[in-house]
Design a protein around this motif. Sequence first.
Motif, mmCIF file in Angstrom:
data_model
loop_
_atom_site.group_PDB
_atom_site.id
_atom_site.type_symbol
_atom_site.label_atom_id
_atom_site.label_comp_id
_atom_site.label_asym_id
_atom_site.label_seq_id
_atom_site.Cartn_x
_atom_site.Cartn_y
_atom_site.Cartn_z
ATOM 1 N N ARG A 126 -16.904 1.734 5.163
ATOM 2 C CA ARG A 126 -16.155 2.857 5.441
ATOM 3 C C ARG A 126 -15.850 3.849 4.495
ATOM 4 O O ARG A 126 -15.892 5.191 5.013
ATOM 5 N N SER A 130 -16.843 8.108 5.181
ATOM 6 C CA SER A 130 -15.730 9.227 5.114
ATOM 7 C C SER A 130 -15.979 9.916 3.610
ATOM 8 O O SER A 130 -15.227 9.590 2.930
ATOM 9 N N LEU A 133 -12.813 11.754 2.301
ATOM 10 C CA LEU A 133 -11.990 10.836 1.431
ATOM 11 C C LEU A 133 -12.291 10.651 0.078
ATOM 12 O O LEU A 133 -11.637 10.710 -1.023
ATOM 13 N N GLY A 140 -8.620 8.154 -1.978
ATOM 14 C CA GLY A 140 -9.856 7.946 -0.628
ATOM 15 C C GLY A 140 -9.991 6.379 -0.819
ATOM 16 O O GLY A 140 -10.246 5.905 0.312
ATOM 17 N N HIS A 143 -7.473 4.091 0.343
ATOM 18 C CA HIS A 143 -7.073 4.223 1.677
ATOM 19 C C HIS A 143 -8.116 3.340 2.459
ATOM 20 O O HIS A 143 -7.903 2.459 3.330
ATOM 21 N N ASP A 147 -7.092 0.310 4.545
ATOM 22 C CA ASP A 147 -7.384 0.350 6.132
ATOM 23 C C ASP A 147 -8.160 -0.594 6.626
ATOM 24 O O ASP A 147 -8.031 -1.256 7.874
ATOM 25 N N LEU A 220 -5.722 13.714 1.949
ATOM 26 C CA LEU A 220 -5.491 12.376 2.149
ATOM 27 C C LEU A 220 -3.978 12.228 2.850
ATOM 28 O O LEU A 220 -3.772 11.055 3.815
ATOM 29 N N TRP A 223 -4.589 10.817 6.432
ATOM 30 C CA TRP A 223 -5.029 9.583 6.569
ATOM 31 C C TRP A 223 -3.982 8.520 6.414
ATOM 32 O O TRP A 223 -3.974 7.428 7.093
ATOM 33 N N TYR A 224 -3.162 8.874 5.162
ATOM 34 C CA TYR A 224 -2.174 7.792 4.873
ATOM 35 C C TYR A 224 -0.811 7.766 5.840
ATOM 36 O O TYR A 224 -0.290 6.724 5.990
ATOM 37 N N ASP A 226 -1.522 8.063 9.085
ATOM 38 C CA ASP A 226 -1.942 7.108 10.092
ATOM 39 C C ASP A 226 -1.903 5.874 9.752
ATOM 40 O O ASP A 226 -1.913 4.670 10.499
ATOM 41 N N LEU A 227 -2.343 5.451 8.477
ATOM 42 C CA LEU A 227 -2.461 4.126 7.923
ATOM 43 C C LEU A 227 -0.960 3.358 7.964
ATOM 44 O O LEU A 227 -0.670 2.547 8.320
#
Length: 323
Positions: A126, A130, A133, A140, A143, A147, A220, A223-224, A226-227
């Motif tokens: 992952r 990415s 990230l 990153g 995350h 994730d 970031l 992304w966080y 969404d997490l």
Amino acid sequence: MDSLVSARAWRDGVPVEHAITRNDLVTAAHDPDTLVWVDLLAPEASELAEVAEELGLPVTAVEDALAPKERPKLIRHESHVFFTVYAVHRDGTRLGFSRVSGWMLPHALVTIRLDELFDVSTVERRWKDSPALLAAGAGGLVHGLLDTVVDGHFAAIQTLDDALEAIEDTLFDDRPTSTAFARSVYALRKDLVALRRIVLPMREVVSGLLRHPGTDAPVLRPWYDDLYDHVLRASEWTESLRDLVTSAFETNLSLTDARLNTIMKKLAGWAAIIAVPTAITGWFGQNIPFPGDGQPLGLWLSAALILVCSLALYVAFRRRDWL
């Protein structure tokens, strides 16, 4: 250091070609242009204390990482952020849990695993997919790790959901349930309770990271967010499954009572029908004169009464759904 499993370094999201050794760890971890990840597997307290001392972490960092039976949590210190989460895996027919802790420094992430059940190669893939990230720093790396853990939670919840659907199919089958069915419902509920204990606190972990300066970079933040949405969905899904399992257990009891009532109605109905010939033949067996006494008429009269009364009771019970 025997517990050191992996060590990686990146510059601007690009992997550093040379391997990170124990001697390079401290220098790389404090280099603002370098991002470092170190993975420790079942370290001894003394080994972990050495790493913490070299990285400038307090003694409490070791206590947090090795304390038994810890719940998922996030603790923000002046020099670092400590977190503990649990990954989920299948252990035969039941769910198993693997604890993963981490120290997040401004330019480094140290993960501490107590067993090998959590596959870090998935996390590494992952990170590889990415690079943007990784260019944002240790946030990153964290995350990508969280994730992967949350995706494992979703997979476990989906497995329990499928098992619950199978239970529902058995529940509303015409055949009565057995002890094995009750045992399967109890096992599902036990797994769900254990999973709920590690899924619900994840909201606090991700929420705490959202407020941390190391994870509030513009790249970031989405992304966080969404997490955090995934964590909320997992929590809500777990809660709904818990309600459904409870309903399934209560429904099974209700259906069992309903089947028992149906059986009792049928037994009572047939007992009433059987009582008719018993009463009539007992009456005609008395030593007193009655119509047709000593004649063939008496036989035909008793048979007719038995047939008519039994048929009338059968029709009456049938209309009332007793038979």
